[in-house]
Design an enzyme around this catalytic site. Structure first.
Site, mmCIF file in Angstrom:
data_model
loop_
_atom_site.group_PDB
_atom_site.id
_atom_site.type_symbol
_atom_site.label_atom_id
_atom_site.label_comp_id
_atom_site.label_asym_id
_atom_site.label_seq_id
_atom_site.Cartn_x
_atom_site.Cartn_y
_atom_site.Cartn_z
ATOM 1 N N GLU A 95 0.883 -1.174 0.000
ATOM 2 C CA GLU A 95 0.000 0.000 0.000
ATOM 3 C C GLU A 95 0.909 1.209 0.000
ATOM 4 O O GLU A 95 1.510 1.534 1.022
ATOM 5 C CB GLU A 95 -0.876 0.007 1.268
ATOM 6 N N CYS A 150 -2.313 9.422 2.054
ATOM 7 C CA CYS A 150 -1.931 8.721 0.814
ATOM 8 C C CYS A 150 -2.960 8.956 -0.277
ATOM 9 O O CYS A 150 -2.599 9.094 -1.443
ATOM 10 C CB CYS A 150 -1.744 7.233 1.078
HETATM 11 P P1 NAD Z 1 8.479 4.873 4.400
HETATM 12 O O1 NAD Z 1 8.494 4.089 3.145
HETATM 13 O O2 NAD Z 1 9.602 5.798 4.653
HETATM 14 O O3 NAD Z 1 8.443 3.899 5.667
HETATM 15 C C1 NAD Z 1 7.398 2.992 5.876
HETATM 16 C C2 NAD Z 1 7.839 1.955 6.884
HETATM 17 O O4 NAD Z 1 8.859 1.140 6.312
HETATM 18 C C3 NAD Z 1 8.422 2.518 8.175
HETATM 19 O O5 NAD Z 1 7.938 1.739 9.248
HETATM 20 C C4 NAD Z 1 9.911 2.316 7.988
HETATM 21 O O6 NAD Z 1 10.637 2.189 9.193
HETATM 22 C C5 NAD Z 1 9.935 1.015 7.230
HETATM 23 N N1 NAD Z 1 11.161 0.777 6.455
HETATM 24 C C6 NAD Z 1 11.986 1.694 5.888
HETATM 25 N N2 NAD Z 1 12.980 1.069 5.223
HETATM 26 C C7 NAD Z 1 12.770 -0.265 5.360
HETATM 27 C C8 NAD Z 1 13.441 -1.420 4.892
HETATM 28 N N3 NAD Z 1 14.538 -1.336 4.128
HETATM 29 N N4 NAD Z 1 12.938 -2.636 5.219
HETATM 30 C C9 NAD Z 1 11.813 -2.740 5.957
HETATM 31 N N5 NAD Z 1 11.135 -1.675 6.441
HETATM 32 C C10 NAD Z 1 11.608 -0.453 6.138
HETATM 33 O O7 NAD Z 1 7.075 5.602 4.418
HETATM 34 P P2 NAD Z 1 6.531 6.657 5.500
HETATM 35 O O8 NAD Z 1 7.246 7.940 5.263
HETATM 36 O O9 NAD Z 1 6.521 6.054 6.846
HETATM 37 O O10 NAD Z 1 5.007 6.795 5.055
HETATM 38 C C11 NAD Z 1 4.584 7.696 4.082
HETATM 39 C C12 NAD Z 1 4.246 6.968 2.809
HETATM 40 O O11 NAD Z 1 3.251 5.989 3.062
HETATM 41 C C13 NAD Z 1 3.635 7.892 1.766
HETATM 42 O O12 NAD Z 1 4.156 7.570 0.492
HETATM 43 C C14 NAD Z 1 2.162 7.550 1.836
HETATM 44 O O13 NAD Z 1 1.452 7.860 0.672
HETATM 45 C C15 NAD Z 1 2.209 6.094 2.121
HETATM 46 N N6 NAD Z 1 0.937 5.620 2.684
HETATM 47 C C16 NAD Z 1 0.158 4.776 1.943
HETATM 48 C C17 NAD Z 1 -1.061 4.337 2.438
HETATM 49 C C18 NAD Z 1 -1.938 3.396 1.648
HETATM 50 O O14 NAD Z 1 -2.797 2.757 2.247
HETATM 51 N N7 NAD Z 1 -1.776 3.265 0.351
HETATM 52 C C19 NAD Z 1 -1.479 4.753 3.701
HETATM 53 C C20 NAD Z 1 -0.670 5.607 4.423
HETATM 54 C C21 NAD Z 1 0.543 6.021 3.900
#
Ligand code: NAD
Length: 501
Positions: free
Chosen positions: A244, A278
């Site tokens: 997502e 998002c």
């Molecule tokens: P992010 O990708 O920076 O991090 C998401 C999660 O992944 C965090 O918990 C982070 O610690 C973890 N992570 C980072 N690197 C990793 C790795 N190498 N391996 C495993 N885990 C890792 O995203 P964010 O800044 O936390 O969230 C914002 C993003 O999320 C935006 O792009 C937003 O649109 C999206 N989002 C999507 C939805 C949806 O349902 N489609 C909902 C909410 C947010």
């Protein structure tokens, strides 16, 4: 420490969460390492056996008790979300309410959706009784973002538990407290299955360790860049993966739309939660006849809104400090490329706050139109007609949500059907997010797979197909003993049958 938290050695490193509004420290959480995560996944696997074997009515009862506990502690949960994200506490309370609705739906509908059901057999299989059942996968790893730290991951956690799985949850490092509280509430409400939901805290390395810990599926919510990295790790072990990711949602406004309602919804969809949604509104395509009037109405409403730390602020600070730079780059880039700022501009950015920005005439190839801005910025471009609006809306590398404003739901639905988005609201924004029975998810850079609804329950199961032979068939074909004449008769029958039409 609750039983849900793995035994993290007291010498383990910790990290500090801070208020996005003030920078003040909020709490310390352990950086959970690979060993503890492997232990949490192994423990989840043991606990899942009893949980998965429960009569569905008992599982439902337990989940509804957990829901009740979250509702009872709504203020504490909302305060924790508000402190960690900076969003006004009223917005955080609404996030909890939305989450409760989803948890209730998942708990109440899991058995109906997943139970064994019979399917029809065919001409050559009349001797079989055929059925299928959706069985839990085992342990589901959930990695969450910070923008809706309860609602978003619960789209996976609640549905995975309702489907009979154990869950190990890695919240964002910006919002670990919300995740810890969620697991504590589960343990308190469902002590007989304490530990079934484990929250492990830490940065990217913790998420990476969870991905490698032997989970049976990894449900990820976050940016497409991180999704690619996590998916590559999942590929090594063929671990199923659900993504997502971000969005660049468009709203289409037709000439006959109620412009007051459209402007109201666009302002809320673009600015609430400081635009860090998002499926928030980032692009608007309005047909030329009503473009100026729509812009005026949006500007009038948006200019009355102020971000801040007060409980009655329209929205809070940018939760992720680094996102401020992205917003600034998009706004400045758009203006330098010829866009007109109808409200605010690059000067609206004053970290950690960004005042509302309304742009028009933004070139379609500007970053403000192609990349996820994730800030309180909306671009309202004029288009010749609905066809052009649909074409532009679909020309994004994201495809998550969208909205259409027009007179009459039927013509709105016809426009919706032409959009690539995974979810479309007609005459509202984000209408789909509050209907638990509706699946949610996107395609392209917005990810794949679905959470919520029946698909969201099935996403955390493996289907098992079963046939039970009721009698020896007159045309038995699966034996070396079958005479050649019988086989030829079967082929003749099938050929004449399938030739007919
Ligand atoms: P992010 O990708 O920076 O991090 C998401 C999660 O992944 C965090 O918990 C982070 O610690 C973890 N992570 C980072 N690197 C990793 C790795 N190498 N391996 C495993 N885990 C890792 O995203 P964010 O800044 O936390 O969230 C914002 C993003 O999320 C935006 O792009 C937003 O649109 C999206 N989002 C999507 C939805 C949806 O349902 N489609 C909902 C909410 C947010």
């Amino acid at each position: 420490m609750t039983e849900t938290t793995p035994a993290v050695p007291s010498s383990a490193p910790v990290f500090t969460t801070r208020s996005p509004a003030t920078g003040e420290p909020l709490a310390e959480h352990p950086v959970t390492g690979a060993e503890e995560i492997a232990a949490a996944t192994a423990r989840g696997r043991t606990l899942q056996t009893a949980w998965g074997a429960l009569p569905p009515a008992r599982r439902k009862e337990h989940l509804l008790r957990w829901k009740k506990a979250v509702a009872t502690d709504l203020d504490t949960v909302a305060r924790t979300i508000s402190e960690e994200t900076g969003k006004p506490v009223g917005d955080a309370a609404l996030e909890v309410v939305l989450t409760l609705e989803h948890l209730a739906w998942a708990a109440r509908n899991a058995h109906r959706v997943l139970r064994r059901r019979k399917v029809r057999t065919g001409l050559f299989t009349v001797h079989q009784r055929a059925s299928l059942v959706h069985r839990p996968l085992g342990v589901v790893g959930v990695i969450g973002p910070w923008n809706y730290p309860l609602y978003t991951p619960m789209g996976s956690i609640g549905y995975a538990l309702a489907a009979g799985n154990a869950v190990v949850f890695k919240p964002s490092e910006l919002t670990p407290g919300t995740g810890v509280l969620l697991a504590e509430l589960f343990d308190a409400a469902v002590p007989a299955h304490a530990g079934l939901l484990t929250t492990v805290t830490g940065p990217a390395s913790t998420g990476d360790a969870l991905t490698r810990s032997g989970v049976d599926k990894l449900a990820f919510t976050g940016s497409p860049g991180t999704a690619r990295k996590v998916m590559a790790v999942c590929a090594e072990t063929l671990t199923p993966f659900l993504a997502e990711c971000g969005g660049k949602d468009a709203v289409i406004v037709t000439a006959d739309a109620d412009l007051s309602a459209a402007a109201d919804a666009i302002v809320w969809g673009a600015l609430s939660n400081a635009g860090q949604t998002c499926a928030g509104v980032e692009r608007v395509y309005a047909v030329r006849e009503i473009h100026t009037e729509l812009c005026e109405r949006v500007v009038e409403r948006a200019s009355a809104l102020r971000p801040g730390a007060a409980a009655d602020s329209a929205y809070g600070p940018m939760t992720l400090a680094g996102q401020v730079g992205v917003v600034e780059r998009h706004v400045s880039g758009a203006v330098s490329a010829g866009a007109r700022a109808l409200l605010g501009g690059p000067e609206s950015v004053s970290a950690p706050y960004v005042a509302p920005v309304v742009l028009t005439g933004v070139p379609e190839d500007a970053a403000a139109m192609t990349e996820e801005t994730f800030g309180p910025v909306v671009a309202i471009n004029a288009v010749a007609d609905v066809d052009e609006a649909v074409e532009r809306a679909n020309a994004s590398r994201y495809a998550l949500g969208a909205a259409v404003f027009c007179r009459g739901g039927r013509s709105g639905a016809a426009i919706a059907a032409r959009l690539r988005a995974g979810a479309v609201s007609v005459n509202s924004v984000l209408g789909f997010a509050a209907v638990p029975a509706l699946p949610f998810g996107g395609s392209r850079d917005s990810g794949f797979g679905r959470i919520h609804g029946e698909e969201g329950l099935r996403a955390f199961t493996a289907v098992q197909s079963t046939t039970v032979q009721r009698f020896t068939p007159p045309l038995a074909l699966t034996s070396f003993e079958v005479p050649a004449a019988t086989r030829e008769r079967a082929v003749r029958m099938a050929r004449s049958l399938h030739r007919r039409r």
